[in-house]
Design a protein around this motif. Sequence first.
Motif, PDB file in Angstrom:
ATOM      1  N   GLU A 186       0.606  -1.723   0.162  1.00 14.45           N
ATOM      2  CA  GLU A 186      -0.312   0.053   0.026  1.00 14.45           C
ATOM      3  C   GLU A 186       0.300   1.197  -0.033  1.00 14.45           C
ATOM      4  OE1 GLU A 186      -2.701   0.113   2.833  1.00 14.45           O
ATOM      5  OE2 GLU A 186      -3.694  -2.322   2.275  1.00 14.45           O
TER       6      GLU A 186
ATOM      7  N   ARG B   3       2.046   1.598  -3.437  1.00 13.71           N
ATOM      8  CA  ARG B   3       1.051   2.229  -4.347  1.00 13.71           C
ATOM      9  C   ARG B   3       1.177   0.800  -5.556  1.00 13.71           C
ATOM     10  NH1 ARG B   3       0.870   8.057  -6.198  1.00 13.71           N
ATOM     11  NH2 ARG B   3       0.915   8.931  -4.166  1.00 13.71           N
TER      12      ARG B   3
ATOM     13  N   ARG C 102      -4.978  -6.630  -4.547  1.00 12.90           N
ATOM     14  CA  ARG C 102      -4.601  -4.836  -5.532  1.00 12.90           C
ATOM     15  C   ARG C 102      -6.048  -4.263  -5.621  1.00 12.90           C
ATOM     16  NH1 ARG C 102      -0.904  -2.733  -9.834  1.00 12.90           N
ATOM     17  NH2 ARG C 102      -1.247  -0.598 -10.111  1.00 12.90           N
TER      18      ARG C 102
END
Length: 101
Positions: free
Chosen positions: A39, A42, A74
């Motif tokens: 996270e 990204r 994702r």
Amino acid sequence: EMPTGDGVRRPELELARTALRERWSLDRLEREYILAVLEETRWRRGRAAGILGIDRRTLYRKLKRYEGDGAPGRPGAEGRAVRAQEPGDPVRRSPGRRARV
């Protein structure tokens, strides 16, 4: 995020505290940390693997294993599951790619 005095960033410190308080298994701690790093980056898997100190292929294998455990994937990847190709199915190519002649 700024590191604490010992070089540990706050999200990692909070993750470790939660793991201790809730008595997480080492597997769960690893999974949560990997997901947190993904996270943070990204979902740039190569960058995340570098931060984690593991090979990118190792990260892919771990993520594949986590998928079977119901781990979140994702963001935006919902509904993109691809079924296995059956004999007789046309060859699938990515959009924009042309077949070599």
